[in-house]
Scaffold this motif. Structure first.
Motif, short mmCIF file in Angstrom:
data_model
loop_
_atom_site.label_atom_id
_atom_site.label_comp_id
_atom_site.label_asym_id
_atom_site.label_seq_id
_atom_site.Cartn_x
_atom_site.Cartn_y
_atom_site.Cartn_z
N GLY A 147 0.79 -1.23 0.00
CA GLY A 147 0.00 0.00 0.00
C GLY A 147 0.82 1.27 0.00
O GLY A 147 0.26 2.36 -0.07
N GLY A 148 2.14 1.14 0.07
CA GLY A 148 3.00 2.31 0.08
C GLY A 148 3.16 2.92 -1.30
O GLY A 148 2.80 2.33 -2.32
N ARG A 149 3.72 4.11 -1.30
CA ARG A 149 3.96 4.84 -2.56
C ARG A 149 5.39 5.31 -2.60
O ARG A 149 5.99 5.61 -1.59
CB ARG A 149 3.02 6.04 -2.66
CG ARG A 149 1.54 5.67 -2.69
CD ARG A 149 0.68 6.89 -2.55
NE ARG A 149 -0.75 6.57 -2.61
CZ ARG A 149 -1.72 7.41 -2.26
NH1 ARG A 149 -1.42 8.61 -1.80
NH2 ARG A 149 -2.99 7.05 -2.36
N GLU A 150 5.93 5.41 -3.82
CA GLU A 150 7.31 5.82 -4.06
C GLU A 150 8.30 4.75 -3.62
O GLU A 150 7.90 3.67 -3.18
CB GLU A 150 7.61 7.18 -3.43
CG GLU A 150 6.76 8.32 -3.99
CD GLU A 150 7.00 8.60 -5.47
OE1 GLU A 150 8.03 8.16 -6.01
OE2 GLU A 150 6.16 9.25 -6.10
N PHE A 151 9.59 5.07 -3.68
CA PHE A 151 10.65 4.12 -3.40
C PHE A 151 11.75 4.80 -2.61
O PHE A 151 12.00 5.99 -2.75
CB PHE A 151 11.22 3.55 -4.71
CG PHE A 151 10.24 2.68 -5.44
CD1 PHE A 151 10.29 1.31 -5.33
CD2 PHE A 151 9.26 3.24 -6.25
CE1 PHE A 151 9.39 0.50 -5.99
CE2 PHE A 151 8.35 2.46 -6.92
CZ PHE A 151 8.41 1.08 -6.79
N GLY A 152 12.44 4.01 -1.79
CA GLY A 152 13.54 4.55 -1.02
C GLY A 152 13.07 5.49 0.08
O GLY A 152 11.95 5.38 0.58
N PRO A 153 13.91 6.44 0.49
CA PRO A 153 13.56 7.35 1.59
C PRO A 153 12.24 8.08 1.42
O PRO A 153 11.54 8.30 2.41
CB PRO A 153 14.75 8.32 1.62
CG PRO A 153 15.90 7.50 1.12
CD PRO A 153 15.31 6.62 0.05
N PRO A 154 11.81 8.46 0.20
CA PRO A 154 10.52 9.16 0.08
C PRO A 154 9.29 8.25 0.24
O PRO A 154 8.17 8.75 0.29
CB PRO A 154 10.55 9.74 -1.35
CG PRO A 154 11.97 9.66 -1.79
CD PRO A 154 12.53 8.47 -1.09
N ARG A 155 9.49 6.96 0.31
CA ARG A 155 8.34 6.05 0.34
C ARG A 155 7.50 6.30 1.59
O ARG A 155 8.02 6.50 2.70
CB ARG A 155 8.81 4.59 0.32
CG ARG A 155 7.66 3.59 0.19
CD ARG A 155 8.20 2.19 -0.11
NE ARG A 155 7.17 1.17 -0.07
CZ ARG A 155 6.30 0.91 -1.06
NH1 ARG A 155 6.35 1.62 -2.17
NH2 ARG A 155 5.40 -0.05 -0.93
N SER A 156 6.20 6.28 1.41
CA SER A 156 5.29 6.52 2.53
C SER A 156 4.01 5.72 2.32
O SER A 156 3.73 5.23 1.22
CB SER A 156 4.95 8.01 2.65
OG SER A 156 4.26 8.46 1.49
N HIS A 157 3.25 5.60 3.38
CA HIS A 157 1.97 4.89 3.34
C HIS A 157 0.87 5.91 3.62
O HIS A 157 1.03 6.76 4.52
CB HIS A 157 1.95 3.78 4.38
CG HIS A 157 0.83 2.81 4.22
ND1 HIS A 157 -0.47 3.11 4.60
CD2 HIS A 157 0.81 1.54 3.72
CE1 HIS A 157 -1.24 2.07 4.34
NE2 HIS A 157 -0.50 1.11 3.80
N ARG A 207 7.44 0.03 -11.13
CA ARG A 207 7.33 1.16 -10.22
C ARG A 207 5.88 1.39 -9.82
O ARG A 207 5.33 2.48 -9.99
CB ARG A 207 7.87 2.44 -10.88
CG ARG A 207 9.27 2.32 -11.45
CD ARG A 207 10.34 2.41 -10.39
NE ARG A 207 10.47 3.75 -9.85
CZ ARG A 207 11.36 4.08 -8.94
NH1 ARG A 207 12.16 3.16 -8.44
NH2 ARG A 207 11.44 5.31 -8.47
N PRO A 208 5.22 0.39 -9.28
CA PRO A 208 3.80 0.56 -8.90
C PRO A 208 3.68 1.53 -7.73
O PRO A 208 4.60 1.71 -6.93
CB PRO A 208 3.38 -0.85 -8.49
CG PRO A 208 4.63 -1.48 -8.00
CD PRO A 208 5.71 -0.94 -8.90
N GLY A 209 2.53 2.15 -7.64
CA GLY A 209 2.26 3.02 -6.50
C GLY A 209 2.90 4.39 -6.60
O GLY A 209 2.97 5.11 -5.60
N ARG A 210 3.37 4.78 -7.78
CA ARG A 210 3.92 6.12 -7.91
C ARG A 210 2.79 7.14 -7.94
O ARG A 210 1.73 6.90 -8.50
CB ARG A 210 4.76 6.25 -9.18
CG ARG A 210 5.94 5.28 -9.23
CD ARG A 210 7.05 5.78 -10.09
NE ARG A 210 7.72 6.93 -9.46
CZ ARG A 210 8.75 7.56 -10.00
NH1 ARG A 210 9.20 7.22 -11.17
NH2 ARG A 210 9.31 8.58 -9.37
N ARG A 211 3.04 8.28 -7.36
CA ARG A 211 2.00 9.31 -7.32
C ARG A 211 1.83 9.91 -8.72
O ARG A 211 2.79 10.05 -9.45
CB ARG A 211 2.39 10.42 -6.33
CG ARG A 211 2.54 9.92 -4.92
CD ARG A 211 2.95 11.08 -4.01
NE ARG A 211 3.54 10.60 -2.76
CZ ARG A 211 2.86 10.33 -1.67
NH1 ARG A 211 1.57 10.48 -1.65
NH2 ARG A 211 3.48 9.91 -0.57
#
Length: 460
Positions: free
Chosen positions: A113-123, A456-460
């Protein structure tokens, strides 16, 4: 192997030769005995370091196991394909990014359910995985996986896992690479990591029915012709209908064992006889590391004793449901049930440690130097831990359990006090444990995956 000449000895010899004037009268020169005396301390240190390292079993890694290419191709596809997640929105490598040395650059991973990758990733709901995503280097040389060692090689040669008898003897026979072959069996069953709470057929299966989850995943994979072909190439002579998710997990393990083998650091070149591989500072740090208590736990070819220790790391994040607050994490005790294992976590392997921040089972220590310095009066470090350096959503999650953690702190840490200079030397030495190949692993990410899903699923 013949050692190369010491840079100090070679430089002194060149300087001496260059200063001689053949046409001038003989002038006073540095006697050979004096030259030897000048370089003796360095040569002595090099010999001391190699001898100390051998005493701690800190030797070259065992040879990388041979892995057949069709198995590697299958494992790579599975590792990067979101098809293994319930809602098709996260892959194994989402939290183990090649760009972050197979971590994610975060204190705590953000899973399904998270978005983005690495340090910017958030839920969107501020949800975290309870533990830091550990690096995946040299898994073929390790006998205990995960922070609590819940996937491990048993004394009987069988791989022990949380699934118990659901990992059948037939599945055990599939595993070719030790515990690494069983690693991928478990993130796919975890709702927070990959399976999801609702919205897919995997989420509807009871948590305890791992066999059912694995069978459902094989059904998904079997519906994709390219995966059927990859499986049949990796396991020739076996019908797809006779394959289980153990074959998929074994392939992921094979991919990691081959492609994430990392054993060509300056330290490795030094052990092989190259006297120029380490800087003077790193050589001093190596001797310090091997003389102090550090190498008691961080020994062996991976720099881990494969044991479990309480090193007084602060507990942050959502926890795993332990304690009266349900926000605690009892570590190894969750596997063994022994009170003596409370708050113990696996010794961190140190190869490529420079690249794998943040540190600790919950990533509560931000930098490598801070990680080293933590071991100096670690009891005081725990009591003074300041969560202000964490990302905002984690700052309010520090658990007030310091007294309980300190009651279990490893006695090896008693009396350990490191000066700032020693901390710097030790940190410099750990930089020599980095294999340059680990700095850029972009080539491991495929251009596409058989499911056709986005990498890259879940990208904004």
């Amino acid at each position: 192997m013949r050692r190369s000449r010491s840079p100090l000895l070679l430089g002194a010899a060149i300087l001496l030769a260059g200063c001689q004037d053949q046409s001038a009268p003989t002038s006073p020169q540095l006697p050979p005995a004096s030259l030897a005396a000048a370089v003796a301390p360095l040569l002595s240190t090099q010999d001391d370091v190699r001898r100390l390292a051998a005493g701690r079993g800190i030797v070259a890694l065992p040879a990388r196991p041979a892995v057949r290419e069709p198995l590697v191709r299958l494992g790579q596809a599975l590792a990067f394909d979101p098809i293994l997640s319930g809602n098709r929105n996260i892959s194994c490598m989402t939290c183990h990014l090649p760009a972050f040395a197979t971590g994610d650059g975060r204190s705590l991973a953000v899973g399904e359910g998270g978005r983005e990758f690495g340090p910017p990733r958030s839920h969107p709901n501020g949800v975290f995985i309870p533990r830091n995503a550990p690096p995946l280097f040299n898994l073929g040389a390790m006998k205990h996986l995960f922070w609590d060692g819940r996937v491990q090689m048993g004394a009987n040669g069988q791989i022990q896992t949380p699934a118990g008898a659901q990992v059948t003897p037939a599945m055990q026979r599939v595993f070719e690479f030790g515990p690494a072959s069983a690693l991928a069996l478990f993130p796919v069953t975890n709702r927070g990591e990959m399976r999801g709470i609702t919205g897919n057929e995997l989420a509807e299966i009871p948590d305890a029915d791992m066999t059912g989850i694995w069978a459902a995943l094989m059904k998904r994979l079997g519906g994709i012709p390219e995966y059927r072909a990859l499986f049949l190439a990796a396991y020739p002579g076996t019908r797809f209908e006779d394959l289980t998710f153990a074959h998929a997990s074994n392939a992921v393990g094979g991919f990691m064992v081959k492609e994430l083998f990392s054993g060509n650091s300056p330290w490795d070149r030094f052990l092989a006889g190259n006297d120029r591989a380490l800087s003077t500072r790193q050589l001093e740090g190596a001797k310090t590391f091997l003389t102090l208590k550090c190498s008691i736990c961080h020994g062996g070819p991976t720099f881990s004793d494969e044991k479990f220790h309480d090193v007084a790391v602060a507990q942050i994040g959502p926890g795993v449901g332990d304690g009266t607050s349900l926000l605690d994490d009892f570590g190894r005790m969750r596997v063994t049930g022994l009170a003596s294992d409370k708050y113990l976590f696996r010794t961190t392997p140190l190869r490529n440690v420079e690249l794998t921040a943040p540190y600790g089972h919950d990533g509560s220590i931000a930098s490598l130097r801070d990680f080293v310095e933590h071991y100096s009066e670690s009891d005081k470090k725990l009591l003074a831990f300041d969560p202000a350096g964490l990302e905002p959503l984690l700052r309010g999650t520090l658990l007030p359990n310091s007294a309980d953690i300190l009651a279990q702190r490893d006695t090896l840490l008693n009396g350990v006090v490191l000066t700032s200079d020693l901390v710097d030397k030790l940190t410099d030495y750990m930089l020599a444990l980095t294999d340059d190949a680990a700095r850029n692993m972009a080539h491991l990410t495929p251009q596409r995956v058989p499911s056709g899903l986005s990498l890259r699923p879940g990208r904004r």
